[in-house]
Write a protein that holds these residues in place. Sequence first.
Motif, PDB file in Angstrom:
ATOM      1  N   SER A   1       0.838  -1.190   0.000  1.00  9.69           N
ATOM      2  CA  SER A   1       0.000   0.000   0.000  1.00  9.69           C
ATOM      3  C   SER A   1       0.873   1.240   0.000  1.00  9.69           C
ATOM      4  O   SER A   1       1.856   1.322   0.739  1.00  9.69           O
ATOM      5  N   LEU A   2       0.495   2.189  -0.823  1.00 12.43           N
ATOM      6  CA  LEU A   2       1.207   3.456  -0.913  1.00 12.43           C
ATOM      7  C   LEU A   2       0.176   4.566  -0.765  1.00 12.43           C
ATOM      8  O   LEU A   2      -0.839   4.579  -1.453  1.00 12.43           O
ATOM      9  N   ARG A   3       0.444   5.482   0.160  1.00 11.33           N
ATOM     10  CA  ARG A   3      -0.489   6.574   0.434  1.00 11.33           C
ATOM     11  C   ARG A   3       0.244   7.897   0.310  1.00 11.33           C
ATOM     12  O   ARG A   3       1.301   8.086   0.903  1.00 11.33           O
ATOM     13  N   LEU A   4      -0.317   8.808  -0.457  1.00 11.38           N
ATOM     14  CA  LEU A   4       0.248  10.151  -0.583  1.00 11.38           C
ATOM     15  C   LEU A   4      -0.010  10.914   0.708  1.00 11.38           C
ATOM     16  O   LEU A   4      -1.151  11.049   1.147  1.00 11.38           O
ATOM     17  N   VAL A   5       1.066  11.377   1.333  1.00 10.88           N
ATOM     18  CA  VAL A   5       0.958  12.118   2.590  1.00 10.88           C
ATOM     19  C   VAL A   5       0.950  13.619   2.321  1.00 10.88           C
ATOM     20  O   VAL A   5       0.154  14.357   2.895  1.00 10.88           O
ATOM     21  N   ARG A   6       1.853  14.086   1.455  1.00 13.77           N
ATOM     22  CA  ARG A   6       1.961  15.496   1.097  1.00 13.77           C
ATOM     23  C   ARG A   6       2.301  15.602  -0.378  1.00 13.77           C
ATOM     24  O   ARG A   6       3.106  14.838  -0.898  1.00 13.77           O
ATOM     25  N   GLY A   7       1.731  16.592  -1.020  1.00 17.76           N
ATOM     26  CA  GLY A   7       2.049  16.870  -2.415  1.00 17.76           C
ATOM     27  C   GLY A   7       3.293  17.734  -2.520  1.00 17.76           C
ATOM     28  O   GLY A   7       3.916  18.096  -1.510  1.00 17.76           O
ATOM     29  N   ARG A   8       3.652  18.082  -3.730  1.00 26.37           N
ATOM     30  CA  ARG A   8       4.822  18.942  -3.948  1.00 26.37           C
ATOM     31  C   ARG A   8       4.706  20.277  -3.226  1.00 26.37           C
ATOM     32  O   ARG A   8       5.701  20.876  -2.853  1.00 26.37           O
ATOM     33  N   ASP A   9       3.479  20.728  -3.050  1.00 25.04           N
ATOM     34  CA  ASP A   9       3.265  22.010  -2.381  1.00 25.04           C
ATOM     35  C   ASP A   9       3.340  21.906  -0.858  1.00 25.04           C
ATOM     36  O   ASP A   9       3.195  22.891  -0.156  1.00 25.04           O
ATOM     37  N   GLY A  10       3.561  20.689  -0.331  1.00 20.41           N
ATOM     38  CA  GLY A  10       3.676  20.491   1.107  1.00 20.41           C
ATOM     39  C   GLY A  10       2.356  20.260   1.806  1.00 20.41           C
ATOM     40  O   GLY A  10       2.326  20.031   3.014  1.00 20.41           O
ATOM     41  N   HIS A  11       1.266  20.331   1.079  1.00 20.30           N
ATOM     42  CA  HIS A  11      -0.049  20.159   1.679  1.00 20.30           C
ATOM     43  C   HIS A  11      -0.548  18.733   1.490  1.00 20.30           C
ATOM     44  O   HIS A  11      -0.231  18.057   0.516  1.00 20.30           O
ATOM     45  N   ALA A  12      -1.407  18.308   2.430  1.00 14.51           N
ATOM     46  CA  ALA A  12      -2.047  17.002   2.329  1.00 14.51           C
ATOM     47  C   ALA A  12      -3.022  17.025   1.152  1.00 14.51           C
ATOM     48  O   ALA A  12      -3.604  18.067   0.842  1.00 14.51           O
ATOM     49  N   PRO A  13      -3.216  15.888   0.505  1.00 15.79           N
ATOM     50  CA  PRO A  13      -4.151  15.861  -0.622  1.00 15.79           C
ATOM     51  C   PRO A  13      -5.586  16.112  -0.144  1.00 15.79           C
ATOM     52  O   PRO A  13      -5.945  15.789   0.987  1.00 15.79           O
ATOM     53  N   GLY A  14      -6.402  16.696  -1.006  1.00 14.23           N
ATOM     54  CA  GLY A  14      -7.784  16.985  -0.650  1.00 14.23           C
ATOM     55  C   GLY A  14      -8.616  15.730  -0.489  1.00 14.23           C
ATOM     56  O   GLY A  14      -9.545  15.684   0.293  1.00 14.23           O
ATOM     57  N   LYS A  15      -8.282  14.700  -1.223  1.00 15.37           N
ATOM     58  CA  LYS A  15      -8.978  13.421  -1.096  1.00 15.37           C
ATOM     59  C   LYS A  15      -7.923  12.337  -0.909  1.00 15.37           C
ATOM     60  O   LYS A  15      -6.766  12.510  -1.302  1.00 15.37           O
ATOM     61  N   PRO A  16      -8.285  11.236  -0.300  1.00  9.27           N
ATOM     62  CA  PRO A  16      -7.296  10.161  -0.106  1.00  9.27           C
ATOM     63  C   PRO A  16      -6.716   9.706  -1.440  1.00  9.27           C
ATOM     64  O   PRO A  16      -7.450   9.514  -2.411  1.00  9.27           O
ATOM     65  N   ALA A  17      -5.414   9.585  -1.483  1.00 12.07           N
ATOM     66  CA  ALA A  17      -4.729   9.127  -2.684  1.00 12.07           C
ATOM     67  C   ALA A  17      -3.884   7.912  -2.312  1.00 12.07           C
ATOM     68  O   ALA A  17      -2.847   8.046  -1.658  1.00 12.07           O
ATOM     69  N   THR A  18      -4.358   6.734  -2.674  1.00 11.95           N
ATOM     70  CA  THR A  18      -3.661   5.505  -2.323  1.00 11.95           C
ATOM     71  C   THR A  18      -3.658   4.535  -3.495  1.00 11.95           C
ATOM     72  O   THR A  18      -4.503   4.594  -4.385  1.00 11.95           O
ATOM     73  N   VAL A  19      -2.667   3.653  -3.461  1.00 10.38           N
ATOM     74  CA  VAL A  19      -2.580   2.524  -4.384  1.00 10.38           C
ATOM     75  C   VAL A  19      -2.322   1.307  -3.505  1.00 10.38           C
ATOM     76  O   VAL A  19      -1.423   1.323  -2.667  1.00 10.38           O
ATOM     77  N   THR A  20      -3.130   0.270  -3.680  1.00 13.09           N
ATOM     78  CA  THR A  20      -2.962  -0.954  -2.910  1.00 13.09           C
ATOM     79  C   THR A  20      -3.086  -2.140  -3.858  1.00 13.09           C
ATOM     80  O   THR A  20      -3.951  -2.148  -4.731  1.00 13.09           O
ATOM     81  N   PHE A  21      -2.198  -3.128  -3.679  1.00 15.37           N
ATOM     82  CA  PHE A  21      -2.253  -4.328  -4.506  1.00 15.37           C
ATOM     83  C   PHE A  21      -1.615  -5.477  -3.751  1.00 15.37           C
ATOM     84  O   PHE A  21      -0.876  -5.262  -2.797  1.00 15.37           O
TER      85      PHE A  21
END
Length: 105
Positions: free
Chosen positions: A11-31
């Motif tokens: 599982s991979l979850r985006l914690v912060r974008g390039r701008d340093g902010h958390a994503p507005g919606k959950p962004a994950t990839v799981t397999f």
Amino acid sequence: MASSGYTYEVSLRLVRGRDGHAPGKPATVTFEHISHDDIIAIVERMRGNSGFPPETAAAVALGTKLLGEVMLKEKHNPLFNPLRAGLHAFITALKNTTTTERTDP
């Protein structure tokens, strides 16, 4: 029926974008991924004696194992041909390099 290896949920979850902010919606990839090796033990060994910081060691171990397993399963796929010798050489060097050779003085 016995499994042909260890089955992992990756599982991979985006914690912060390039701008340093958390994503507005959950962004994950799981397999799920099957490996003939105990990847968790490999990650722990890399963290303990690779000379890399723990997060770097985990990324190197996990990335190498995931790519290597896919290449083994896709052994007849010519897409991976340019990588085969290089990955093999990298893994061999990684296994043979001591901690002191990878750490800064």
